[in-house]
Design an enzyme around this catalytic site. Structure first.
Site, PDB file in Angstrom:
ATOM      1  N   HIS A   1      48.115 -61.758  12.556  1.00  0.00           N
ATOM      2  CA  HIS A   1      47.619 -62.383  13.790  1.00  0.00           C
ATOM      3  C   HIS A   1      46.719 -63.595  13.650  1.00  0.00           C
ATOM      4  O   HIS A   1      45.863 -63.846  14.499  1.00  0.00           O
ATOM      5  CB  HIS A   1      46.906 -61.316  14.648  1.00  0.00           C
ATOM      6  CG  HIS A   1      47.858 -60.246  15.111  1.00  0.00           C
ATOM      7  ND1 HIS A   1      47.476 -58.951  15.331  1.00  0.00           N
ATOM      8  CD2 HIS A   1      49.183 -60.283  15.356  1.00  0.00           C
ATOM      9  CE1 HIS A   1      48.528 -58.233  15.707  1.00  0.00           C
ATOM     10  NE2 HIS A   1      49.581 -59.018  15.721  1.00  0.00           N
TER      11      HIS A   1
ATOM     12  N   TYR B   1      44.297 -64.332  11.567  1.00  0.00           N
ATOM     13  CA  TYR B   1      42.921 -64.202  11.079  1.00  0.00           C
ATOM     14  C   TYR B   1      42.837 -64.619   9.604  1.00  0.00           C
ATOM     15  O   TYR B   1      43.802 -65.140   9.044  1.00  0.00           O
ATOM     16  CB  TYR B   1      42.407 -62.780  11.354  1.00  0.00           C
ATOM     17  CG  TYR B   1      42.376 -62.513  12.847  1.00  0.00           C
ATOM     18  CD1 TYR B   1      41.559 -63.277  13.685  1.00  0.00           C
ATOM     19  CD2 TYR B   1      43.209 -61.566  13.441  1.00  0.00           C
ATOM     20  CE1 TYR B   1      41.552 -63.084  15.055  1.00  0.00           C
ATOM     21  CE2 TYR B   1      43.207 -61.375  14.827  1.00  0.00           C
ATOM     22  CZ  TYR B   1      42.380 -62.134  15.619  1.00  0.00           C
ATOM     23  OH  TYR B   1      42.368 -61.961  16.976  1.00  0.00           O
TER      24      TYR B   1
ATOM     25  N   HIS C   1      43.575 -56.021   7.452  1.00  0.00           N
ATOM     26  CA  HIS C   1      44.141 -56.815   8.560  1.00  0.00           C
ATOM     27  C   HIS C   1      44.602 -58.168   8.024  1.00  0.00           C
ATOM     28  O   HIS C   1      43.820 -59.104   7.891  1.00  0.00           O
ATOM     29  CB  HIS C   1      43.085 -56.990   9.650  1.00  0.00           C
ATOM     30  CG  HIS C   1      43.623 -57.480  10.964  1.00  0.00           C
ATOM     31  ND1 HIS C   1      44.862 -58.059  11.111  1.00  0.00           N
ATOM     32  CD2 HIS C   1      43.090 -57.446  12.214  1.00  0.00           C
ATOM     33  CE1 HIS C   1      45.061 -58.386  12.385  1.00  0.00           C
ATOM     34  NE2 HIS C   1      43.994 -58.016  13.072  1.00  0.00           N
TER      35      HIS C   1
END
Ligand code: FMN
Length: 364
Positions: A178, A180, A175
């Site tokens: 977004h 993070y 990931h």
């Protein structure tokens, strides 16, 4: 029988024979009590499985510092790994292909989610500024990782990837989107470091690529994807030159020969709203040599067009798949879609808004 629509044509992704191109996007559902995946997730994912369909599991924490929301799953303990197994088995029983999205929130957290109430870790010690829908009181200002601590965090991703394979997943999606942790390193709107992990584009992407390298070495490039959102500014993670960032990453990822690159459309500046954008993912799609997955604001027609025009290989659907467990079938039949209910996206109920979205009445 009529010709297949582009979204429902087969595609070979590395060693995986996909029967269609409609991917379940990673969707945080906050129903993993105590950070442990629960039995109700078995039904949820099985409902969304098709033979030869690709599913990406919800963002899953890599360590005890990785959480920033209640009841999100992890994959750093033995108990969590064991809890994932029946869920993965249920997807495999229906011959789906299942990747785990491995995640560290970085500064999108507060001390209440952290071991010993410590500050969340990040590329920076800058906290959020108020405005743009952010309630600063929800977050604890982060602590900037020293460069000597960074290898430990890279290693957490490596171990999480190993654990995901142990749980039975077919691969992992790192990931990197977004706002993070990984994005907090990549974006110049956040990263204010002066060491080799900050400043130039190359330096800001170093952490992301170290994670990719470690995960690839651990489980093999044929099982590794990454999600990126260079154009998004979700959680105050904007970049001054997103196109250059996206291209640099696409080209750098080629060196690791990873399976796929999953990018979020520029029109998704925030997680849930579509806006007009003049930007396009096509330059990154053309630069990246593996499988390309696009996501963000797609309906059926849009998805068919992007595949037909070869602007992507696969399309990930978030909200539509959340509300329509049989989404590929509905596309096949051009059937009406259930509407999603935002109110229950993140509520902890194990059924309501989770596994109770109706299937098409199959009279065919
Ligand atoms: C309820 C919800 C949870 C989400 N959780 C994640 C997540 O865990 N990881 C991630 O990368 N994106 C997450 N997203 C973003 C989606 O994967 C997707 O990119 C976004 O919804 C836009 O696609 P859509 O228009 O098809 O919904 C989430 C979105 C929603 C609505």
């Amino acid at each position: 029988m009529a010709d297949k629509i582009p979204l429902l044509t087969p595609y070979k992704m590395g060693k995986f024979e996909l029967s269609h191109r409609v991917v379940l996007a990673p969707l945080t559902r906050q129903r993993s009590f105590g950070n442990v995946p629960q039995p109700h997730a078995t039904l949820y994912y099985a409902q969304r499985t098709t033979k030869g369909g690709l599913l990406i599991a919800e963002a899953t924490g890599v360590s005890d510092t990785a959480q920033g929301y209640p009841e999100t799953p992890g994959i750093w303990t033995k108990q969590q790994v064991e809890a994932w197994k029946p869920i993965v088995d249920a997807v495999h029983a229906k011959e789906g292909i299942f990747f785990c999205q491995i995640w560290h929130v970085g500064r999108v957290s507060n001390a209440g989610f952290q071991p010993n109430g410590q500050a969340p870790i990040s590329s920076t010690d800058k906290g959020f500024t108020s405005g743009g829908g952010i309630d600063v009181a929800t977050f604890t200002p982060p602590r900037k990782l020293t460069k000597h601590e960074i290898p430990r965090v890279v290693d957490d991703f490596r171990v999480a990837a190993r654990n995901a394979i142990e749980a039975g997943f077919d691969g992992v999606e790192i990931h990197g989107a977004h706002g993070y942790l990984i994005d907090q390193f990549m974006k110049d709107g956040v990263n204010d470091r002066t060491d080799e992990y900050g400043g130039s584009l190359e330096n800001r992407c170093r952490f992301a690529l170290e994670v990719v390298d470690a995960v690839v070495k651990e489980i093999g490039a044929d099982k590794v994807g990454i999600r990126l959102s260079p154009f998004a500014n979700y959680m105050q993670s904007g970049d001054s030159n997103p196109e250059e960032l996206g291209l640099y990453m696409a080209e750098s990822l080629n060196k690791y020969k990873i399976l796929y690159c999953h990018m979020v459309e520029p029109r998704m500046k925030s997680l849930g709203e579509k806006v007009d954008s003049l930007h396009s993912l096509v330059p990154m799609r053309n630069a990246f040599k593996g499988t390309f997955i696009s996501a963000g604001g797609y309906d059926m027609n849009d998805g068919n067009n992007v595949v037909a025009e070869n602007r992507t290989d696969l399309v990930a659907y978030g909200r539509l798949f959340l509300a329509n467990p049989d989404l590929p079938k509905r596309f096949q039949l051009n059937a009406p879609l259930n509407k999603y209910n935002r109110e229950t996206f993140y509520t902890p109920d194990p059924v309501l808004g989770y596994t109770d979205y109706p299937f098409l009445e199959t009279t065919f």
